[in-house]
Design a protein around this motif. Structure first.
Motif, PDB file in Angstrom:
ATOM      1  N   ALA A 180       0.818  -1.219   0.000  1.00  0.00           N
ATOM      2  CA  ALA A 180       0.000   0.000   0.000  1.00  0.00           C
ATOM      3  C   ALA A 180       0.850   1.266   0.000  1.00  0.00           C
ATOM      4  CB  ALA A 180      -0.925   0.002   1.217  1.00  0.00           C
ATOM      5  N   GLY A 181       2.169   1.105   0.065  1.00  0.00           N
ATOM      6  CA  GLY A 181       3.050   2.266   0.069  1.00  0.00           C
ATOM      7  C   GLY A 181       3.077   3.013   1.377  1.00  0.00           C
ATOM      8  N   LEU A 182       2.797   2.322   2.477  1.00  0.00           N
ATOM      9  CA  LEU A 182       2.791   2.951   3.799  1.00  0.00           C
ATOM     10  C   LEU A 182       3.998   2.482   4.598  1.00  0.00           C
ATOM     11  CD1 LEU A 182      -0.991   2.554   4.735  1.00  0.00           C
ATOM     12  CD2 LEU A 182       0.161   4.623   3.939  1.00  0.00           C
ATOM     13  N   ASN A 183       4.835   3.418   4.992  1.00  0.00           N
ATOM     14  CA  ASN A 183       6.016   3.099   5.786  1.00  0.00           C
ATOM     15  C   ASN A 183       5.729   3.409   7.252  1.00  0.00           C
ATOM     16  OD1 ASN A 183       8.608   2.432   6.580  1.00  0.00           O
ATOM     17  ND2 ASN A 183       9.463   4.438   6.044  1.00  0.00           N
ATOM     18  N   LEU A 184       5.015   2.480   7.897  1.00  0.00           N
ATOM     19  CA  LEU A 184       4.616   2.667   9.289  1.00  0.00           C
ATOM     20  C   LEU A 184       5.201   1.555  10.155  1.00  0.00           C
ATOM     21  CD1 LEU A 184       0.830   3.555   8.810  1.00  0.00           C
ATOM     22  CD2 LEU A 184       2.758   5.127   9.029  1.00  0.00           C
ATOM     23  N   THR A 185       5.425   1.877  11.410  1.00  0.00           N
ATOM     24  CA  THR A 185       5.950   0.893  12.357  1.00  0.00           C
ATOM     25  C   THR A 185       4.865  -0.113  12.714  1.00  0.00           C
ATOM     26  OG1 THR A 185       7.478   2.515  13.296  1.00  0.00           O
ATOM     27  CG2 THR A 185       6.972   0.576  14.640  1.00  0.00           C
ATOM     28  N   VAL A 186       5.208  -1.396  12.723  1.00  0.00           N
ATOM     29  CA  VAL A 186       4.280  -2.446  13.138  1.00  0.00           C
ATOM     30  C   VAL A 186       4.759  -3.025  14.465  1.00  0.00           C
ATOM     31  CG1 VAL A 186       3.254  -4.676  12.566  1.00  0.00           C
ATOM     32  CG2 VAL A 186       3.681  -2.994  10.758  1.00  0.00           C
ATOM     33  N   LEU A 187       3.902  -2.952  15.463  1.00  0.00           N
ATOM     34  CA  LEU A 187       4.202  -3.487  16.790  1.00  0.00           C
ATOM     35  C   LEU A 187       3.490  -4.823  16.968  1.00  0.00           C
ATOM     36  CD1 LEU A 187       3.737  -0.179  18.837  1.00  0.00           C
ATOM     37  CD2 LEU A 187       5.854  -1.123  17.900  1.00  0.00           C
ATOM     38  N   SER A 188       4.148  -5.752  17.615  1.00  0.00           N
ATOM     39  CA  SER A 188       3.614  -7.104  17.772  1.00  0.00           C
ATOM     40  C   SER A 188       3.124  -7.336  19.196  1.00  0.00           C
ATOM     41  CB  SER A 188       4.684  -8.144  17.424  1.00  0.00           C
ATOM     42  OG  SER A 188       5.117  -7.986  16.089  1.00  0.00           O
ATOM     43  N   ALA A 189       1.857  -7.682  19.316  1.00  0.00           N
ATOM     44  CA  ALA A 189       1.303  -8.034  20.625  1.00  0.00           C
ATOM     45  C   ALA A 189       1.542  -9.511  20.900  1.00  0.00           C
ATOM     46  CB  ALA A 189      -0.185  -7.723  20.659  1.00  0.00           C
ATOM     47  N   PRO A 190       1.743  -9.891  22.139  1.00  0.00           N
ATOM     48  CA  PRO A 190       2.006 -11.300  22.462  1.00  0.00           C
ATOM     49  C   PRO A 190       0.750 -12.150  22.350  1.00  0.00           C
ATOM     50  CG  PRO A 190       1.805 -10.023  24.469  1.00  0.00           C
ATOM     51  CD  PRO A 190       1.752  -9.033  23.348  1.00  0.00           C
ATOM     52  N   LEU A 191       0.933 -13.453  22.451  1.00  0.00           N
ATOM     53  CA  LEU A 191      -0.197 -14.372  22.503  1.00  0.00           C
ATOM     54  C   LEU A 191      -1.007 -14.133  23.772  1.00  0.00           C
ATOM     55  CD1 LEU A 191       1.641 -17.684  21.475  1.00  0.00           C
ATOM     56  CD2 LEU A 191       0.331 -16.150  19.987  1.00  0.00           C
ATOM     57  N   ASP A 192      -2.252 -14.576  23.736  1.00  0.00           N
ATOM     58  CA  ASP A 192      -3.092 -14.416  24.931  1.00  0.00           C
ATOM     59  C   ASP A 192      -2.478 -15.115  26.137  1.00  0.00           C
ATOM     60  OD1 ASP A 192      -4.939 -12.910  23.610  1.00  0.00           O
ATOM     61  OD2 ASP A 192      -6.379 -14.525  23.319  1.00  0.00           O
ATOM     62  N   ALA A 193      -1.905 -16.280  25.901  1.00  0.00           N
ATOM     63  CA  ALA A 193      -1.298 -17.059  26.982  1.00  0.00           C
ATOM     64  C   ALA A 193       0.049 -17.588  26.513  1.00  0.00           C
ATOM     65  CB  ALA A 193      -2.202 -18.220  27.389  1.00  0.00           C
TER      66      ALA A 193
END
Length: 228
Positions: A180-193
């Motif tokens: 999409a041409g978007l240079n944005l930071t992607v943050l990763s959330a952990p698993l529920d458990a």
């Protein structure tokens, strides 16, 4: 495309929806074809064994490892975030916990949830000023979430911007953002458990491990389809 569509319709391998469908088919076979009842029982046994295997943490971790590893983002960089987009999806509780951690670090001016009203209500329970919270329910999958970000993002006026997704979804989000041409930071959330990393518990089936296997299988298939 057919594989992704099948996964969306049935929940994909590892989903309880597909398990119910397969059990129903097996039971119907047993009742409808009494002379070949053994075939139905064998099928039901194979389904049970398959789900037990997928429900082991060892298999869940192996499946998740088929995805590209998430790139770590330093806390010092998170503190600069002014706009945070949250993608709703799997691992709801992990995303909520990570949202709270990010907000505590960065105090962003805007927190935008793309997803369900129920998740927005959970966000309202957090110590985040209501005027900073925004809810957008117009996107229903990852592709449409990325498109919606493209519509909502105001470029430099938004300040440093990040997208929060689950650790399993993050690789596909990055691929779609690139397209999409978007240079944005992607943050990763952990698993529920957290899944056990060692010992006999790694081969003990659990719903948490089954959910991880299911979500990881879907992401592997979807990432392959989208060319990630």
């Amino acid at each position: 495309m057919r594989l992704v569509a099948f996964a969306k319709l049935t929940g994909g391998p590892g989903s309880l929806r597909l398990l119910g469908i397969l059990i129903t088919i097996g039971l119907i076979w047993v009742v409808a074809f009494p002379r070949r009842r053994s075939v139905g029982f064998i099928g039901l046994a194979l389904v049970a064994i398959s789900y037990l295997v997928m429900a082991t943490p060892l298999v869940a971790q192996w499946t998740a490892a088929r995805l590209p590893p998430a790139e770590p983002v330093r806390d010092v960089d998170i503190r600069n975030i002014e706009t945070l987009f949250i993608f709703d999806g799997d691992n709801r509780w992990g995303r909520l916990r990570e949202t709270q951690r990010i907000y505590d670090l960065a105090q962003p001016r805007e927190v935008v949830l793309l997803g369900r009203l129920s998740v927005y209500k959970d966000l309202l329970l957090m110590p985040i000023p209501r005027e900073r919270l925004h809810h957008d329910a117009t996107s229903w999958n990852t592709s449409s979430q990325v498109e919606r970000v493209k519509e909502l993002w105001r470029g430099e006026s938004s300040g440093p911007t990040a997208i929060l997704a689950s650790c399993l979804q993050a690789p596909r989000v990055k691929a779609l953002l690139h397209d999409a041409g978007l240079n944005l930071t992607v943050l990763s959330a952990p698993l529920d458990a957290d899944l056990p990393q060692r010992g006999v518990r790694r081969i003990v089936p659990s719903l948490a491990a089954l959910a991880t296997t299911r979500d990881a299988l879907y992401e592997v298939a979807a990432l392959s389809y989208y060319g990630g």
